[in-house]
Design a protein around this motif. Structure first.
Motif, PDB file in Angstrom:
ATOM      1  N   TRP B 100       0.824  -1.219   0.000  1.00 51.72           N
ATOM      2  CA  TRP B 100       0.000   0.000   0.000  1.00 51.72           C
ATOM      3  C   TRP B 100       0.852   1.260   0.000  1.00 51.72           C
ATOM      4  O   TRP B 100       0.449   2.292  -0.569  1.00 51.72           O
ATOM      5  N   PHE B 102       3.745   1.601  -1.602  1.00 49.90           N
ATOM      6  CA  PHE B 102       4.102   1.793  -3.010  1.00 49.90           C
ATOM      7  C   PHE B 102       2.876   2.175  -3.838  1.00 49.90           C
ATOM      8  O   PHE B 102       2.961   3.000  -4.745  1.00 49.90           O
ATOM      9  N   ALA B 103       1.732   1.570  -3.544  1.00 49.87           N
ATOM     10  CA  ALA B 103       0.524   1.881  -4.321  1.00 49.87           C
ATOM     11  C   ALA B 103       0.142   3.351  -4.176  1.00 49.87           C
ATOM     12  O   ALA B 103      -0.242   4.011  -5.147  1.00 49.87           O
ATOM     13  N   ASN B 106       3.024   5.322  -6.119  1.00 54.09           N
ATOM     14  CA  ASN B 106       3.377   4.965  -7.486  1.00 54.09           C
ATOM     15  C   ASN B 106       2.159   4.779  -8.384  1.00 54.09           C
ATOM     16  O   ASN B 106       2.279   4.876  -9.598  1.00 54.09           O
ATOM     17  N   THR B 107       1.001   4.499  -7.797  1.00 51.90           N
ATOM     18  CA  THR B 107      -0.196   4.270  -8.625  1.00 51.90           C
ATOM     19  C   THR B 107      -1.255   5.350  -8.411  1.00 51.90           C
ATOM     20  O   THR B 107      -1.886   5.789  -9.367  1.00 51.90           O
TER      21      THR B 107
END
Lengths: 216, 216
Positions: B100, B102-103, B106-107
């Motif tokens: 989460w 990174f999400a 990055n997303t």
């Protein structure tokens, strides 16, 4: 426990290795781990079964026993943390490696992805040609800074790490644009990454999926 | 060892808490850690002294003894890994928390940052008004997916984690656009984050810097 990742049934890049499963394959190869691949057709990416694994409907995902992960950075980190070869043992060097992992994905990749978005989603818009140089210059700002920090070093911080794996993977997306060639030390850095046997195996594995002739 | 972070001498947001030092302050407050702040004027961000700490010339940085880190995600992770309260002890829950983190960065954050870029750097371009809805719809795609995964849960995966800290921080950047209000469950999720005492202390600390009248 066996490892299963997902990948595109057919990558939009036709096998250039730019889909994110290649990054995870590369990490698995560096760690010497066997893995299975489940191919996901485009039509299934946004369906409930895949969304249960990946809430944003993308690839890759990572399954290992009860553990389900998405987000390439987190999957690569999980592999790096649980196996030798991608994270230094020294606590400070390890923290700096994680810094480079986030820097690759959060600071260097976004302007590079914007270039792809501009071409794929706005290539037919009346502003495309005039806007493109703005997008390209944002990439150059980052590459100039990255090249300055890399200097004439082989890798970003001592030996090859998961930070280099992700940074090389991010920069590879630029090759077809010609922008990477404006930075010879970065182009050489990317070439060093591609020359690693583990990258070669990862690339070949994704190519074996994506270079197949279309069915029928 | 004492901890020193850097922050803008004067944040471009005038104290709304959207500069990235607030994320690190929040993590430090959740962990109950004292810290010093060194304020960096804009003119010094791209100079050699600051670039030695942060190769991309941004804030925040993190210094603790010999350790120098940049990248908010990595700093928050370092704090979470070395102190209680932000990462679950269970190995699988810990790996999902990192997913989460990174999400969020990055997303979910890139399309949100694109909205800021469109306004700040392309607001005077002839294409701005026509292009804006495209950028906004890319954000809505992500928020729809995120709201679907969150459902009616309080946090993304069990108790509050560093993944929630970063996701709430990313979503906060949307408030002034009105888009967050289109997703009531996400707006409530953000409000839960803001209500945490550690966030309140972090917000007040950055406000004390940024709400001061200009010198002279």
């Amino acid at each position: 426990m066996s490892i299963t990742i997902t990948a595109f049934e057919r990558s939009p890049d036709g096998g250039k290795g730019l889909a994110r499963d290649t990054r995870v394959r590369w990490a698995l190869e560096e760690a010497g781990l066997a893995y299975e691949v489940r191919l996901v057709p485009f039509r299934a990416m946004k369906e409930a079964e895949h969304l249960a694994l990946h809430p944003f409907g993308q690839i890759p995902t990572y399954e290992e026993g009860d553990l389900v992960l998405f987000e390439t950075g987190s999957i690569v980190f999980h592999i790096a943390e649980t196996h030798a070869g991608l994270l230094p043992a020294d606590a400070n060097a390890r923290a700096r490696t994680i810094t480079w992992m986030f820097a690759a994905l959060n600071t260097v990749e976004p302007p590079i992805l914007d270039l792809g978005t501009a071409r794929l989603l706005e290539g037919d818009k009346p502003w495309h040609a005039e806007r493109l140089p703005l997008v390209q210059d944002r990439i150059r700002t980052r590459l100039t800074q990255l090249a300055h920090r890399l200097g004439d070093a082989e890798w970003l911080d001592g030996a090859f790490t998961a930070g280099d794996l992700l940074m090389v993977s991010v920069l590879l997306r630029l090759r077809s644009s010609g922008i990477l060639d404006e930075y010879p030390t970065l182009a050489a850095y990317v070439a060093r990454g591609e020359a690693r046997p583990a990258y070669q195996r990862a690339f070949a594995a994704q190519l074996a999926v994506n270079a197949k002739p279309a069915a029928g």
